[in-house]
Scaffold this active site. Sequence first.
Site, PDB file in Angstrom:
ATOM      1  NE  ARG A 179      -3.629   0.235   2.572  1.00 49.01           N
ATOM      2  CZ  ARG A 179      -4.302   0.518   3.676  1.00 49.01           C
ATOM      3  NH1 ARG A 179      -4.336  -0.350   4.701  1.00 49.01           N
ATOM      4  NH2 ARG A 179      -4.940   1.675   3.803  1.00 49.01           N
ATOM      5  CB  CYS A 238      -1.937   3.772   9.665  1.00 49.54           C
ATOM      6  SG  CYS A 238      -3.341   4.322  10.673  1.00 49.54           S
TER       7      CYS A 238
END
Length: 281
Positions: A179, A238
Amino acid sequence: MEFPLVTTPWLEANINNQQLVLIDVSMSKVVGKKAIEYDRPLFIPNSQHIDLETSLCDLTSTQVHAFPVAEQFTRQAQRLGIDAESIVVFYDNQGMYSAPRAWWIFQAMGCKNSFVLDGGLPQWLSEKRAVVSGLSVDEPVPGQMNGKLQSDFICDSNYIMDKRAGGQLTLIDARSKERFLGLAPEPRAGVRSGHIPGALNLPFPEVLNGHCFKSPEQLSEIFLNLAGSNNTRLVFSCGSGITACITLLAAVVAGYSYSQLILYDGSWSDWGSNSVLPVER
């Protein structure tokens, strides 16, 4: 500065301490790791529960998992029976997942006597300690805790844009490498792939050893190798501000002071959905 973790032996020895407020903050959805699934509800005895995604989120905000406002926090803390003298311990059923987020919220609101159970429910179960199938049914006496948000515990994209230009921060992204590099799609619609320019990648499982944190010495080495010995502030990010708190808590275990650390609340779901902000892959 108090060490932020308590161990399973300590919790078992203090389970009936009248000052202890034990809170399960497990989440129904787990992202970034294979979820531990249970065939029935299990709790550590004397647990209460609080929902991070409703009770400890500002639902009036457009931001995903926005920090609660002080009045909302105060209502929930008092409902749980929390006073200034309370020893507040958080745990979750994934070992180390959502409990650090609750801990950082409480720290930011001035509840300094709050801690995380290292290893959570899985560690407790692996040691064959007693569990129950339901939450505490005793209604606690309303507490007197009053929250006040310390603004330097969280930041937004404007803060990052301002400080990164002057080299005043080191941004640590707790998402997976895939990611981070934009090789895997984001789980939320409308969010671009990639990372904040200049960010460093520390996937949150890398600070863990099984269900528990690695040792302070191991964590200190990880952060030194990643960020070096500069004195810039560490900003943790995050997907939406949940797992960033795992790496943030790991930094505290490693010996960083609270004043050196800040959470980008909203994280990549905020940055990646704003087309004006730069993206790196």
